[in-house]
Design a protein around this motif. Structure first.
Motif, PDB file in Angstrom:
ATOM      1  N   SER A  83      74.081 103.132  98.932  1.00  0.00           N
ATOM      2  CA  SER A  83      75.389 103.767  99.066  1.00  0.00           C
ATOM      3  C   SER A  83      76.289 102.906  99.952  1.00  0.00           C
ATOM      4  O   SER A  83      77.399 102.553  99.574  1.00  0.00           O
ATOM      5  N   SER A  91      67.302 108.428  96.331  1.00  0.00           N
ATOM      6  CA  SER A  91      66.235 109.428  96.236  1.00  0.00           C
ATOM      7  C   SER A  91      65.372 109.443  97.484  1.00  0.00           C
ATOM      8  O   SER A  91      64.472 110.250  97.618  1.00  0.00           O
ATOM      9  N   MET A  99      69.294 116.833  93.416  1.00  0.00           N
ATOM     10  CA  MET A  99      70.696 117.158  93.140  1.00  0.00           C
ATOM     11  C   MET A  99      70.763 118.388  92.237  1.00  0.00           C
ATOM     12  O   MET A  99      69.832 118.666  91.489  1.00  0.00           O
ATOM     13  N   PRO A 127      68.603 114.490  99.111  1.00  0.00           N
ATOM     14  CA  PRO A 127      69.369 113.972  97.968  1.00  0.00           C
ATOM     15  C   PRO A 127      68.531 113.701  96.720  1.00  0.00           C
ATOM     16  O   PRO A 127      69.110 113.426  95.657  1.00  0.00           O
ATOM     17  N   SER A 128      67.211 113.777  96.809  1.00  0.00           N
ATOM     18  CA  SER A 128      66.412 113.604  95.586  1.00  0.00           C
ATOM     19  C   SER A 128      66.500 114.840  94.694  1.00  0.00           C
ATOM     20  O   SER A 128      66.099 114.784  93.545  1.00  0.00           O
ATOM     21  N   ARG A 141      65.596 117.243  89.909  1.00  0.00           N
ATOM     22  CA  ARG A 141      64.990 116.038  90.469  1.00  0.00           C
ATOM     23  C   ARG A 141      64.816 115.088  89.311  1.00  0.00           C
ATOM     24  O   ARG A 141      64.185 115.410  88.326  1.00  0.00           O
ATOM     25  N   ASN A 164      72.716 105.587  85.700  1.00  0.00           N
ATOM     26  CA  ASN A 164      72.173 106.534  86.681  1.00  0.00           C
ATOM     27  C   ASN A 164      73.128 107.659  87.054  1.00  0.00           C
ATOM     28  O   ASN A 164      72.889 108.366  88.031  1.00  0.00           O
ATOM     29  N   LYS A 199      72.190 111.052  88.949  1.00  0.00           N
ATOM     30  CA  LYS A 199      70.757 110.957  89.251  1.00  0.00           C
ATOM     31  C   LYS A 199      70.506 110.432  90.665  1.00  0.00           C
ATOM     32  O   LYS A 199      71.339 109.744  91.241  1.00  0.00           O
ATOM     33  N   SER A 200      69.303 110.734  91.154  1.00  0.00           N
ATOM     34  CA  SER A 200      68.833 110.123  92.403  1.00  0.00           C
ATOM     35  C   SER A 200      67.911 108.971  92.046  1.00  0.00           C
ATOM     36  O   SER A 200      66.968 109.155  91.278  1.00  0.00           O
ATOM     37  N   ALA A 256      74.426 116.170  95.630  1.00  0.00           N
ATOM     38  CA  ALA A 256      73.382 116.168  96.661  1.00  0.00           C
ATOM     39  C   ALA A 256      73.857 117.067  97.800  1.00  0.00           C
ATOM     40  O   ALA A 256      75.013 116.973  98.225  1.00  0.00           O
ATOM     41  N   ALA A 302      72.845 108.985  93.672  1.00  0.00           N
ATOM     42  CA  ALA A 302      72.428 109.279  95.049  1.00  0.00           C
ATOM     43  C   ALA A 302      71.108 108.584  95.362  1.00  0.00           C
ATOM     44  O   ALA A 302      70.331 108.288  94.452  1.00  0.00           O
ATOM     45  N   ASP A 338      66.239 104.916  93.588  1.00  0.00           N
ATOM     46  CA  ASP A 338      66.017 104.187  94.826  1.00  0.00           C
ATOM     47  C   ASP A 338      66.049 102.677  94.628  1.00  0.00           C
ATOM     48  O   ASP A 338      66.350 102.178  93.548  1.00  0.00           O
TER      49      ASP A 338
END
Ligand code: TRP
Ligand code: ZN
Length: 507
Positions: free
Chosen positions: A348, A340, A183, A180-181, A2, A444, A447-448, A225, A338, A450
């Motif tokens: 996406s 979060s 991975m 998906p948070s 995470r 990023n 990484k997740s 993810a 991804a 937002d």
């Protein structure tokens, strides 16, 4: 893994877990052991994922006993995770048929099933900060028929089975922290009868033959993810193509349809060059297409091997190619980076739609594809529909609901998300826009993140405080003015007159 601890989430977790340590004895590591929460409190899918730990790696082995695409499969998964609280108990997400044995750090553990929650009570509590191993063995799962009006999951076709897990179906195939948070890296081993082909995300490690079966092992060493897992097993064939920039290419299609389908996938090689040129280094080691003979009604960016259905592959090249570019661009936007939380799915889809349209324009098929002359006309139309889209589906970064799948993957996430990027480009100019895009995927990678991370990065890269501007665009219930186009208006009548192009493109 995470990657972004989030304050909001931490508060929610505390609420879900209950009064931490209220009646618990004093405990050296801080709060006494308590159960991990049953969900991560995602606004749209509150029960997806689980609290109290962070998965590092999945080691998944699934066995396909016969050459029967409808058969029940059996699986074992070993999950290596880090406890993020003192855990008396924790959950996995699992919606398969049955569970055999659960072990934690080698000791048998008690478990119960409550809906899609597999609740595991280890013999000893798991201290915060320590790594632990949970092994679920002898579980079973049965594939379902694709049904164009619902998310798919573990799907059967004439030729074999595959995965379309997004957003909340992967845990029907394997026990996981299905959000998906979180991975993680994956080793996926698939055992099937000799003659069948088995393919998964990542690079091929080995094929081992034993008593009429072959175990094919794949390794995805880049964070993945869970929603983007792929495991295709059946009467498929694999064709390798010459690498692009050192990236290995392979396509997988039903054997009986290979002559028709394989030539159509070839365009992915030049598309890879096109995308690398636009946004920078490809984030994975390989790429390719998987085509399955069913009617899914969507394509899906399963990591390193995008998924398409034969009904899409039957459509003209001016439709297929931009959609293939859309899925390819997800490798940067959605896979490597991804969301979060599911409310950030515009990240996406907005970016994938952006590059899809740019590609359609540059390759001269825009008019055929969208029935509009160019991107500017297209975005003007989306702009005109802006208030209606926000009313019907919620603001771009806050979809109204998750109960029907199309409410998350809605037109305001796709076209509305791309329109936000158009507005951003109008505001900062092409040069800074490109710098933001390239920096986003580089900073990023794996990484997740937002929506707030995107807003902050756009501000940092452009050297302008874009927070008020982007927050209006992303969270507003009405459509903000379009920079550089004072004449663009939001017109409900116009919106009703021309259907959103997304309708033609994605369904
Ligand atoms: N993310 C996919 C795309 O745009 C679309 C998609 C995948 C989807 N699975 C879905 C849409 C389930 C609706 C329902 O490339
Ligand atoms: Zn998409």
């Amino acid at each position: 893994m995470r990657t972004q601890p989030k304050k909001g989430l931490a508060v929610l977790l505390a609420v879900l877990v209950g009064s931490v340590g209220a009646a618990a004895p004093a405990y050296a590591g801080g709060a006494g052991p308590t159960p991990g929460s049953a969900g991560l409190g995602d606004r749209l899918y509150p029960l997806l994922g689980n609290g109290g730990y962070d998965v590092q790696n999945y080691d998944l082995h699934v066995t396909y006993p016969e050459k029967d695409p409808k058969q029940t499969v059996t699986g074992d998964v070993t999950i290596t995770a880090l406890a993020t609280q003192n855990l008396s108990r924790f959950n996995l997400d699992f919606g398969g048929d049955s569970v055999g044995v659960v072990r934690v750090n080698g000791d048998r553990a008690e478990f119960t099933r409550q809906g899609d929650e597999l609740v595991i009570t280890p013999r000893r509590h798991l201290p915060k900060g320590q790594r632990f191993r949970v092994r679920v063995s002898g579980y079973t799962a049965t594939p379902i028929e694709a049904n164009a009006s619902s998310p798919a999951g573990f799907v059967t076709t004439t030729d074999g089975t595959f995965m379309a897990g997004q957003p909340d179906q992967s845990h029907n195939y394997f026990p996981s922290n299905d959000h998906p948070s979180d991975m993680a890296t994956y080793t996926i081993a698939l055992t099937a009868p000799v003659g069948w082909l088995a393919v998964a995300n990542g690079t091929h490690v080995s094929d081992k033959r034993d008593h009429g079966y072959v175990t094919s092992t794949y390794r995805e060493a880049k964070p993945l993810a869970s929603e983007l897992i792929q495991a295709a097993v059946g009467d498929f064939v694999l064709q390798k193509r010459p690498p692009v920039n050192g990236i290995a290419i392979r396509d997988v299609v039903p054997r009986r349809l290979a002559d028709d389908l394989l030539p159509k996938a070839e365009v992915e090689r030049s598309q890879l060059t096109w995308m690398i040129d636009k946004v920078g280094k490809y984030p994975f080691e390989n790429y390719g297409s998987l085509v399955v003979d069913t009617r899914l009604g969507f394509a899906l960016e399963t990591q390193t091997i995008s998924l398409y259905d034969t009904s899409l592959f039957a459509r003209p090249k001016y439709i297929l190619d931009p959609i293939m570019l859309h899925e390819l661009s997800h490798m940067w936007f959605g896979d490597s980076v991804a969301p979060s939380e599911w409310s950030s799915v515009w990240q996406s889809e907005g970016h994938a739609t952006w590059y899809e349209l740019e590609y359609a324009e540059e390759t001269g098929v825009f008019q055929q594809y969208t029935r509009m002359p160019n991107r500017e006309a297209y975005f003007k139309q989306v702009y005109a529909e802006g208030d209606q889209l926000r009313k019907d589906y919620g603001p771009v970064a806050r979809p109204l609901k998750a109960d029907v799948i199309w409410d998350v993957f809605n037109p305001n996430v796709y076209d509305g998300g791309a329109l936000v990027l158009y507005a951003l480009r109008q505001k900062v100019g092409e040069r800074d826009f490109q710098r933001i895009e390239r920096e986003w995927v580089k900073l990023n990678r794996g990484k997740s993140v937002d929506t707030h991370d995107f807003v902050n990065l756009a501000s940092a890269v452009s050297g302008k405080n874009l927070r008020p501007f982007l927050n209006d665009w992303l969270y507003g219930t009405t459509t903000p003015p379009m920079p550089g186009h004072p004449d663009w208006t939001v017109d409900p009548a116009e919106a009703a007159a021309a259907p959103a192009a997304a309708t033609a493109r994605h369904r």
